[in-house]
Design a protein around this motif. Structure first.
Motif, PDB file in Angstrom:
ATOM      1  N   LEU A   7       0.828  -1.215   0.000  1.00  0.00           N
ATOM      2  CA  LEU A   7       0.000   0.000   0.000  1.00  0.00           C
ATOM      3  C   LEU A   7       0.856   1.256   0.000  1.00  0.00           C
ATOM      4  O   LEU A   7       0.508   2.253  -0.643  1.00  0.00           O
ATOM      5  CB  LEU A   7      -0.922  -0.023   1.222  1.00  0.00           C
ATOM      6  N   ALA A   8       1.978   1.223   0.719  1.00  0.00           N
ATOM      7  CA  ALA A   8       2.876   2.385   0.720  1.00  0.00           C
ATOM      8  C   ALA A   8       3.455   2.632  -0.668  1.00  0.00           C
ATOM      9  O   ALA A   8       3.514   3.770  -1.148  1.00  0.00           O
ATOM     10  CB  ALA A   8       3.986   2.181   1.739  1.00  0.00           C
ATOM     11  N   SER A   9       3.868   1.550  -1.351  1.00  0.00           N
ATOM     12  CA  SER A   9       4.405   1.706  -2.711  1.00  0.00           C
ATOM     13  C   SER A   9       3.333   2.219  -3.673  1.00  0.00           C
ATOM     14  O   SER A   9       3.595   3.068  -4.521  1.00  0.00           O
ATOM     15  CB  SER A   9       4.952   0.368  -3.205  1.00  0.00           C
ATOM     16  N   ALA A  10       2.102   1.676  -3.516  1.00  0.00           N
ATOM     17  CA  ALA A  10       1.011   2.144  -4.377  1.00  0.00           C
ATOM     18  C   ALA A  10       0.704   3.621  -4.129  1.00  0.00           C
ATOM     19  O   ALA A  10       0.415   4.375  -5.062  1.00  0.00           O
ATOM     20  CB  ALA A  10      -0.234   1.301  -4.145  1.00  0.00           C
ATOM     21  N   GLY A  11       0.781   4.050  -2.867  1.00  0.00           N
ATOM     22  CA  GLY A  11       0.546   5.467  -2.567  1.00  0.00           C
ATOM     23  C   GLY A  11       1.594   6.368  -3.192  1.00  0.00           C
ATOM     24  O   GLY A  11       1.275   7.406  -3.776  1.00  0.00           O
ATOM     25  N   VAL A  12       2.865   5.966  -3.094  1.00  0.00           N
ATOM     26  CA  VAL A  12       3.938   6.761  -3.708  1.00  0.00           C
ATOM     27  C   VAL A  12       3.783   6.799  -5.220  1.00  0.00           C
ATOM     28  O   VAL A  12       3.930   7.851  -5.856  1.00  0.00           O
ATOM     29  CB  VAL A  12       5.311   6.182  -3.301  1.00  0.00           C
ATOM     30  N   ALA A  13       3.467   5.629  -5.826  1.00  0.00           N
ATOM     31  CA  ALA A  13       3.276   5.598  -7.280  1.00  0.00           C
ATOM     32  C   ALA A  13       2.089   6.459  -7.696  1.00  0.00           C
ATOM     33  O   ALA A  13       2.124   7.159  -8.717  1.00  0.00           O
ATOM     34  CB  ALA A  13       3.078   4.158  -7.746  1.00  0.00           C
ATOM     35  N   GLY A  14       1.008   6.444  -6.885  1.00  0.00           N
ATOM     36  CA  GLY A  14      -0.154   7.275  -7.206  1.00  0.00           C
ATOM     37  C   GLY A  14       0.168   8.752  -7.146  1.00  0.00           C
ATOM     38  O   GLY A  14      -0.281   9.536  -8.005  1.00  0.00           O
ATOM     39  N   VAL A  15       0.955   9.146  -6.156  1.00  0.00           N
ATOM     40  CA  VAL A  15       1.346  10.557  -6.063  1.00  0.00           C
ATOM     41  C   VAL A  15       2.196  10.962  -7.255  1.00  0.00           C
ATOM     42  O   VAL A  15       2.021  12.040  -7.843  1.00  0.00           O
ATOM     43  CB  VAL A  15       2.079  10.796  -4.733  1.00  0.00           C
ATOM     44  N   ALA A  16       3.144  10.098  -7.650  1.00  0.00           N
ATOM     45  CA  ALA A  16       3.997  10.413  -8.801  1.00  0.00           C
ATOM     46  C   ALA A  16       3.185  10.516 -10.080  1.00  0.00           C
ATOM     47  O   ALA A  16       3.360  11.443 -10.882  1.00  0.00           O
ATOM     48  CB  ALA A  16       5.075   9.341  -8.944  1.00  0.00           C
TER      49      ALA A  16
END
Length: 362
Positions: free
Chosen positions: A134-143
């Protein structure tokens, strides 16, 4: 002793008994571990299959329900299209495109939520830690959001424009960057047809304000400029009669929503005055009503003997006759017989006959 050692060296090497026991113990442990966990694997597999089946079935049912709802909305719009009630509502094409866009958004959101929830549930059944994912998905979503912010802005603006019904197909709108008739409404781009036939592709995120000229009702305004000497009460009665006659004719009886009203004098000049006429019309039909109203008012005023003047300064008619001094010739020096010009133009006398003093030839 040496012989015994040689015989021992030549004999085949046999594994110690401890290695066989260890292998057997390992096999027994593996079989026991499989026997202990096969039920867990079977239950987890069944749970995963059940989750996937439920997610697929729910997604299919929800998408089908949304499709049926959109089709019912389109049928209800087509049923009233072309009637008096349909003129008060949005047209069928506008309702169809709006409902299709809303249905597309709802289907996409439903699929994303259902399948995303099912995927997270499967991962939790497999005892996978979801926190790093979920943390990786959040960072990817922000990018992705920063990289495609214009696309996201266009999409969100289009969704809210459609949900709020700010405009639709057939509306005359002023979007700031372009003005024209809406021919297609999308989630990212809106197509407008301008007055000269050109097509404008307007990104929804670029629209900061919308002026809808076809929503609710419209106003048709006509300025009637007559001579300053006309009777205002007579002008009012003639204009109102022309409006009442127009309201009884087809198709103006549906396009005129209120009686034609004479608002009063809009301007007074030296030789003319402007009478303001207004009427509330069906949205998008104001220009046609204005043209027809001008036509009928002009005919009615001509029949009543009331003259309409133009916007240029009006010249008064010659009611007092022509100017008497216009026929008087300009002063001339030839009018004085003693002037040098008159003496120069005097006729030359005929020659005299010698000895008689009479003119020659007599």
């Amino acid at each position: 002793m040496f012989w015994s050692a040689a015989l021992g060296a030549d004999s085949p090497t046999t594994p110690p008994p401890s290695s066989l026991d260890e292998a057997q113990r390992t096999a027994n442990d593996a079989a026991g571990w499989v026997e202990e966990n096969w039920s867990i694997w079977l239950s987890n597999g069944l749970r995963i299959i059940l989750i996937i089946v439920i997610a697929v079935a729910m997604r299919h049912l929800i998408r089908r329900a949304i499709t049926k709802l959109i089709a019912r909305m389109n049928r209800s719009a087509e049923a009233v299209d072309g009637t008096a009630l349909g003129s008060l509502l949005v047209n069928a094409e506008r309702r169809r495109q709006r409902s299709e866009a809303i249905g597309s958004v709802l289907r996409s959101v439903a699929s994303f939520l259902i399948m995303g929830t099912a995927a997270l549930t499967v991962l939790s059944v497999l005892k996978i830690n979801l926190a790093p994912l979920l943390a990786s998905a959040g960072v990817a979503g922000v990018a992705i959001g920063f990289g495609a912010r214009n696309l996201v802005t266009d999409f969100l603006s289009g969704v809210f424009m459609i949900l709020e019904d700010q405009y639709g197909v057939g509306d005359e709108v002023d979007a700031g960057v372009a003005t024209g008739t809406v021919i297609e409404v999308g989630l990212r781009v809106t197509k407008l047809r301008g007055g000269n036939g050109e097509i404008w592709y307007v990104r929804n995120g670029e629209v900061k304000r919308i002026g809808n000229l076809s929503q609710g009702w419209a106003t048709a305004g006509v300025d009637v400029q007559v001579r300053a000497t006309e009777n205002l009460d007579r002008v009012r009665s003639v204009v109102i009669a022309a409006g009442e006659e127009m309201a009884k004719a087809e198709p103006w009886n549906e396009r005129l929503w209120e009686p034609v009203e004479v608002l009063g004098l809009d301007a007074v000049y030296l030789n003319s005055m402007v009478v303001r006429v207004s009427a509330k019309t069906m949205p998008g039909k104001a220009l046609g009503v204005e043209r027809e109203l001008r036509w009928r008012i002009k005919q009615a005023l001509d029949e009543a003997g009331i003259r309409i003047v133009g916007t240029a300064p009006w010249e008064a008619e010659d009611e007092a006759g022509s100017d008497p001094s216009a026929a008087v010739a300009a002063p001339s020096v030839l009018a004085n017989p003693t002037s040098p010009q008159s003496l120069a133009t005097a006729p030359i006398p005929a020659p005299l006959t010698p000895g008689t003093g009479a003119p020659l030839g007599k």
